[in-house]
Design an enzyme around this catalytic site. Sequence first.
Site, PDB file in Angstrom:
ATOM      1  N   TYR A  54      15.902  39.822  31.480  1.00 53.74           N
ATOM      2  CA  TYR A  54      14.680  40.500  31.082  1.00 53.74           C
ATOM      3  C   TYR A  54      14.929  42.004  30.953  1.00 53.74           C
ATOM      4  CZ  TYR A  54       9.981  42.441  31.573  1.00 53.74           C
ATOM      5  OH  TYR A  54       8.830  43.161  31.394  1.00 53.74           O
ATOM      6  N   ASP A  77      15.655  35.000  39.471  1.00 52.86           N
ATOM      7  CA  ASP A  77      14.339  35.169  38.861  1.00 52.86           C
ATOM      8  C   ASP A  77      13.932  33.809  38.306  1.00 52.86           C
ATOM      9  OD1 ASP A  77      12.189  35.623  37.166  1.00 52.86           O
ATOM     10  OD2 ASP A  77      12.890  37.590  36.542  1.00 52.86           O
ATOM     11  N   LYS A 117       2.838  35.393  35.121  1.00 54.25           N
ATOM     12  CA  LYS A 117       3.106  34.336  34.151  1.00 54.25           C
ATOM     13  C   LYS A 117       2.507  33.001  34.608  1.00 54.25           C
ATOM     14  CE  LYS A 117       5.532  37.569  32.055  1.00 54.25           C
ATOM     15  NZ  LYS A 117       5.643  38.656  33.027  1.00 54.25           N
ATOM     16  N   ARG A 169      -2.779  47.446  53.752  1.00 51.59           N
ATOM     17  CA  ARG A 169      -1.470  47.652  53.125  1.00 51.59           C
ATOM     18  C   ARG A 169      -0.391  46.942  53.935  1.00 51.59           C
ATOM     19  NH1 ARG A 169       2.230  51.539  54.073  1.00 51.59           N
ATOM     20  NH2 ARG A 169       0.711  52.972  54.957  1.00 51.59           N
TER      21      ARG A 169
END
Length: 411
Positions: A131, A203, A228, A79
């Site tokens: 978005y 973004d 994406k 982690r």
Amino acid sequence: MELAEEQNSQLRIRNSKLFCTFVPLITNIIYYMKFETKAIHGVRHTNNPTSENWGSTVNFATTFPIKEFGVEQEFEYSRVSSPTRKDFETLIAKLESGKYGFGFASGMAATSSVFTMFKAGDHFVFGLDIYGGTYRIMHDIFNQFGFESTFVDTTDLAKVEAAVKPNTKAIFIESPSNPLLDVTDIVGVVAIAKKYNLLTIVDNTFMSPVLQRPLELGADIVLHSATKYIGGHNDIIAGAAVVNDEGLAEKIRFAQVALGALVSPFDSWLLLRSMKTLKLRVEKAQENTLKLLAFLKTHPEVVKVYYPTENDNKGKAIHEKQASGGGAVFSFTIKSEAKAKSFFESLKIALFAVSLGGVETLVTHPSTLTHTEFPEEEKVARGVTRTLIRVAVGLEDADDLIADFKQALEK
């Protein structure tokens, strides 16, 4: 026999020393390579000259043996740090012209983790056409913890500056925007941000680092839904953040470790695989887009198309200055909501689905899918009407896509 073995041993030692001498040179060569070469060779494990591990391999370990008591080591618990995730983070940073990269479980995990750097009472300026997920986390989640936000038309720099308050900490933009493909002047926003000592967060999902690299334009933080274009095959959920500033990097790294919203080792490996073909995929999808747009602009059922390099996009010149292409996402409006419904239901090749950036062409309805979080009156005011269709063009044959769109429009 012993003499031959001794000579071979000495030869291996000399070769090893010679190799170690050239490792910094190899690293520098890779750093200055052009994009497509960097995407393939940007991460090389060259510490051992006899190792077959010249490329990335997936390491699933969740914990790593401590080599020396009381001495901190790079990999202790996955982690905190993981070899395969480190490779992905190294490569995405290089492709975005950044120094520090971070891999997350999704694009929204990346965005949410970045916003943990701030505190109650801080104010943010957002683009009006963003978005829906970004709008949701700010409007419905972070606002509960005392964050303030103002949404403005970021294509108008005067409105951006007018929205700045004494407690403003950052300006968050998408360019081009989702789903209307509005263009924001990144350099202009950066100038405003620097004037008021603010951060610029971009973004860059729609463009990918192939077509646009906001850090080169002065932005402080670049975000991606790596689901994406970076993933590119509609089989990975992931996110990324890239910065140049060490202080910002430390804050994002702390959030990454503390929140644990990490990209897995296997998905990191898949992303590394996909990034090797990123430029080819983006360029082919963009080529298909231009052909499909040329067809749609002449079809009687189509009212208007939205694309960054269209002549009626007021940001065309700006986009062409800050990006090297229009990308593979566009939107268009159709004559009626009923026609939109029949269009979606009649597609044979393109898929009626959310998301973008994969090898398949995806067609979606922003009003009822990606932007449901916006109130209806706000959607209409922004141009996200029920006759608006967004298209994320894939890698199919362009003639097949045109034929599919034609028959769907004429049902």
